[in-house]
Write a protein that holds these residues in place. Structure first.
Motif, short mmCIF file in Angstrom:
data_model
loop_
_atom_site.label_atom_id
_atom_site.label_comp_id
_atom_site.label_asym_id
_atom_site.label_seq_id
_atom_site.Cartn_x
_atom_site.Cartn_y
_atom_site.Cartn_z
N MET A 1 -33.02 126.52 13.45
CA MET A 1 -31.83 126.80 12.90
C MET A 1 -31.87 127.50 11.61
SD MET A 1 -28.35 125.73 13.23
CE MET A 1 -27.46 126.72 12.29
N GLU A 2 -31.47 128.61 11.27
CA GLU A 2 -31.72 129.23 10.05
C GLU A 2 -30.14 128.79 9.26
OE1 GLU A 2 -34.10 131.10 7.90
OE2 GLU A 2 -34.47 131.31 9.79
N ILE A 3 -30.50 128.29 7.90
CA ILE A 3 -29.48 128.10 7.12
C ILE A 3 -29.42 128.95 5.92
CG2 ILE A 3 -28.45 126.29 5.45
CD1 ILE A 3 -28.61 125.41 8.27
N SER A 4 -28.31 129.54 5.54
CA SER A 4 -28.35 130.78 4.77
C SER A 4 -28.02 130.16 3.28
CB SER A 4 -27.21 131.89 5.09
OG SER A 4 -25.97 131.23 4.88
N ALA A 5 -28.53 130.77 2.24
CA ALA A 5 -28.21 130.51 0.83
C ALA A 5 -26.63 130.23 0.59
CB ALA A 5 -28.69 131.34 -0.08
N ALA A 6 -25.79 131.18 1.23
CA ALA A 6 -24.52 131.03 0.99
C ALA A 6 -23.97 129.83 1.71
CB ALA A 6 -23.69 132.14 1.92
N GLN A 7 -24.48 129.12 2.81
CA GLN A 7 -24.05 127.89 3.40
C GLN A 7 -24.36 126.81 2.45
OE1 GLN A 7 -26.09 128.87 7.17
NE2 GLN A 7 -24.61 127.60 7.91
N VAL A 8 -25.80 126.95 1.97
CA VAL A 8 -26.04 125.71 1.05
C VAL A 8 -25.19 125.80 -0.39
CG1 VAL A 8 -28.13 124.94 -0.51
CG2 VAL A 8 -28.20 125.98 1.93
N LYS A 9 -24.66 126.99 -0.64
CA LYS A 9 -24.10 127.04 -1.94
C LYS A 9 -22.54 126.51 -1.90
CE LYS A 9 -22.42 130.03 -5.95
NZ LYS A 9 -21.24 129.24 -5.71
N ALA A 10 -22.16 126.97 -0.45
CA ALA A 10 -20.47 126.51 -0.32
C ALA A 10 -20.61 124.87 -0.31
CB ALA A 10 -20.15 126.92 0.99
N LEU A 11 -21.77 124.27 0.24
CA LEU A 11 -21.71 122.89 0.61
C LEU A 11 -21.79 122.19 -0.97
CD1 LEU A 11 -21.65 120.63 2.67
CD2 LEU A 11 -24.00 120.50 2.84
N ARG A 12 -22.84 122.72 -1.70
CA ARG A 12 -22.94 122.35 -2.91
C ARG A 12 -21.82 122.42 -3.85
NH1 ARG A 12 -26.86 121.74 -6.96
NH2 ARG A 12 -26.47 122.81 -9.01
N ASP A 13 -20.98 123.36 -3.85
CA ASP A 13 -19.66 123.51 -4.51
C ASP A 13 -18.67 122.66 -4.05
OD1 ASP A 13 -20.58 125.75 -5.92
OD2 ASP A 13 -19.46 127.24 -4.64
N LYS A 14 -18.73 122.38 -2.57
CA LYS A 14 -17.75 121.32 -2.22
C LYS A 14 -18.30 119.87 -2.53
CE LYS A 14 -15.87 120.05 2.36
NZ LYS A 14 -16.07 119.76 3.55
N THR A 15 -19.41 119.47 -2.60
CA THR A 15 -19.84 118.23 -2.89
C THR A 15 -20.57 117.87 -3.71
OG1 THR A 15 -22.07 118.57 -1.90
CG2 THR A 15 -20.45 118.17 -0.19
N GLY A 16 -20.91 118.76 -4.60
CA GLY A 16 -21.57 118.52 -5.93
C GLY A 16 -22.99 117.89 -5.79
N ALA A 17 -23.58 117.83 -4.52
CA ALA A 17 -24.72 117.48 -4.21
C ALA A 17 -25.83 118.46 -4.57
CB ALA A 17 -25.07 117.12 -2.71
N GLY A 18 -27.08 118.09 -4.68
CA GLY A 18 -28.34 119.05 -5.30
C GLY A 18 -28.62 120.00 -4.08
N MET A 19 -29.01 121.33 -4.31
CA MET A 19 -29.51 122.34 -3.30
C MET A 19 -30.33 121.82 -2.28
SD MET A 19 -28.80 125.57 -4.59
CE MET A 19 -30.05 126.63 -4.77
N MET A 20 -31.35 121.13 -2.50
CA MET A 20 -32.20 120.69 -1.54
C MET A 20 -31.82 119.66 -0.60
SD MET A 20 -34.76 122.50 -1.85
CE MET A 20 -35.66 122.23 -0.70
N GLU A 21 -30.56 118.60 -0.88
CA GLU A 21 -30.18 117.79 -0.43
C GLU A 21 -29.18 118.42 0.77
OE1 GLU A 21 -31.21 114.98 -3.92
OE2 GLU A 21 -30.18 117.04 -3.76
N CYS A 22 -28.48 119.41 -0.08
CA CYS A 22 -27.38 120.19 0.87
C CYS A 22 -28.05 121.03 2.10
CB CYS A 22 -26.73 121.45 -0.01
SG CYS A 22 -25.81 120.68 -1.08
N LYS A 23 -29.50 121.64 1.59
CA LYS A 23 -30.21 122.47 2.81
C LYS A 23 -30.29 121.43 3.95
CE LYS A 23 -33.33 125.72 3.76
NZ LYS A 23 -34.40 126.91 3.28
N ALA A 24 -30.92 120.17 3.37
CA ALA A 24 -31.39 119.15 4.49
C ALA A 24 -30.17 118.70 5.26
CB ALA A 24 -32.35 117.86 3.56
N ALA A 25 -29.09 118.51 4.60
CA ALA A 25 -27.92 118.06 5.42
C ALA A 25 -27.54 119.04 6.50
CB ALA A 25 -26.92 117.59 4.38
#
Lengths: 199, 199
Positions: A1-25
Motif C-alpha cells: 500500500m503506497e500512501i502519498s504525501a498529499a494523503q498524509v497532509k490531508a489527514l494531518r490538516d483534518k486531525t491535527g495529529a503528527g506526520m508519522m502517526e498519520c502515515k501509520a494510521a
C-alpha cells in the motif's frame, strides 16, 4: 500500500495529529481517510470534533429575510479569488440569488441534483394524464419532455426565469457575472426556511 | 377503509383538489396521503409543485452573516402566536441563536437528533482509548458517559454553553425567553454555510 504525501497532509490538516502517526494510521486503514481518522482518535491522537474547515474555494454567503422574518434564505456562491468575492458585481449576484430563492422557492441548484426517482415519478404522472387521449407514442414522448422541462424550470434554481427579468434565466445572471468578473462563478448551495414548514 | 374529514381536508389543503376527489383518492390509496396525492396528480386534479405551505406554527427566521460573508447562518425559532413572534424578546433570542450557531458551529438542534450510529462510534472510540488502562468496568462506563456528555455539549446547539455567558446553556436562553413571553418557544432548525465547506 503506497500512501502519498498529499494523503498524509490531508489527514494531518483534518486531525491535527503528527506526520508519522498519520502515515501509520493511513497504512493501517489501507488509505481510507475516514478509517484512519477513527484509528487516530482511538489512540487519542486526533481531536473529536475538529473539522476539515479548509476553504478550497473562495466566495460569499449571503442571506435574505423576507416578509418580516417569515421566510429566510441563505445562499453560498463560489468564485476563484477572494478579490472577486469582494467585488460589487459578485455581491450583487449573491443578493439577487437570495431574493430569487425567497420568491421563487426552488428546491435544487441544478438539474443533476433532482433525484432520479422524483423525475421518474413525474414522467409516470404525465404519462397517466395522457392515457386514452389517442395520441401517437412519439407525440406523447415529446409532450412528456416538454412537461419535464417546465417541471425543472419550477424547481431548479439555475433554470428558473429571473424574478427581475423573466426573459433571463438564473443561469444567465450567473453567466453575466462570469463575464464581468472574468472568473468562474458557481452557486454552491442554498437553504430556504419558511416559518412552520419544518423539515 | 374509514377516511376522516381531517384527512380529506389535509389533502385538499395540500393539493387544491375538490373535497369529493380528495376523498375518492384517499379511499383508493387506503388512507395514504402521499399516494392519494399521486393519484390526484395523475388525474390532473392536483398541482405539480404546490406545497403544503400551511404554517402550523408561528415564529421567526433570522439570519446572521459573519466574517464579511465567509460564514452565514439561518435559524428558525417557533412560538405559539404571531404576537409573540413580533416581540423584542423573541427577536433577541433569534439573533442570539444565529450568532451562537455562527460562532460555536453545532451540528444538531437537540440530543435526539444525533444519529445513533454516530453515538455508537463515539462510544467505541472512548472505549478503545481506555483499553489496557486497568480500570474497573463500572468506572470505564462512567468515564464514557462523561465523554459523551462533552461530545453532546460540542455538537448539540441546546446543550452548548452560551457564547455570551458560559455559565448558561443555550437551553437556558430558550427557557428565559419562555418565561418572558409566556408561550412555548422552540428552535425548529438551523443552517450554517461556510464558504468552501460545501456539502
Amino acid at each position: 500500500m503506497e500512501i502519498s504525501a498529499a494523503q498524509v497532509k490531508a489527514l494531518r490538516d483534518k486531525t491535527g495529529a503528527g506526520m508519522m502517526e498519520c502515515k501509520a494510521a493511513l497504512i493501517e486503514a489501507k488509505g481510507n481517510a475516514e478509517e484512519a481518522t477513527t484509528i487516530l482518535r482511538k489512540r487519542g491522537l486526533a481531536q473529536a470534533t475538529k473539522r476539515a474547515g479548509r476553504s478550497t474555494q473562495q466566495g460569499q454567503v449571503g442571506a435574505y429575510i423576507h416578509a418580516g422574518g417569515k421566510i429566510g434564505v441563505l445562499v453560498e456562491v463560489n468564485c476563484e479569488s477572494d478579490f472577486v468575492a469582494r467585488t460589487a458585481d459578485f455581491a450583487n449576484l449573491v443578493k439577487e440569488l437570495a431574493m430569487q430563492v425567497a420568491a421563487a422557492d426552488p428546491r435544487y441548484v441544478r438539474r443533476e441534483d433532482v433525484p432520479a426517482e422524483e423525475v421518474d415519478k413525474e414522467r409516470a404522472i404525465y404519462r397517466a394524464q395522457m392515457e386514452g387521449a389517442g395520441k401517437p407514442p412519439q407525440v406523447i414522448e415529446k409532450i412528456i419532455d416538454g412537461k419535464l422541462n417546465s417541471f425543472y424550470e419550477k424547481i431548479v434554481l439555475l433554470e428558473q426565469p429571473s424574478i427581475r427579468d423573466g426573459a433571463m434565466k438564473v443561469s444567465d445572471l450567473v453567466a453575466q457575472t462570469i463575464a464581468k468578473v472574468g472568473e468562474n462563478v458557481s452557486i454552491a448551495r442554498f437553504a430556504r426556511f419558511k416559518v412552520g414548514e419544518g423539515e
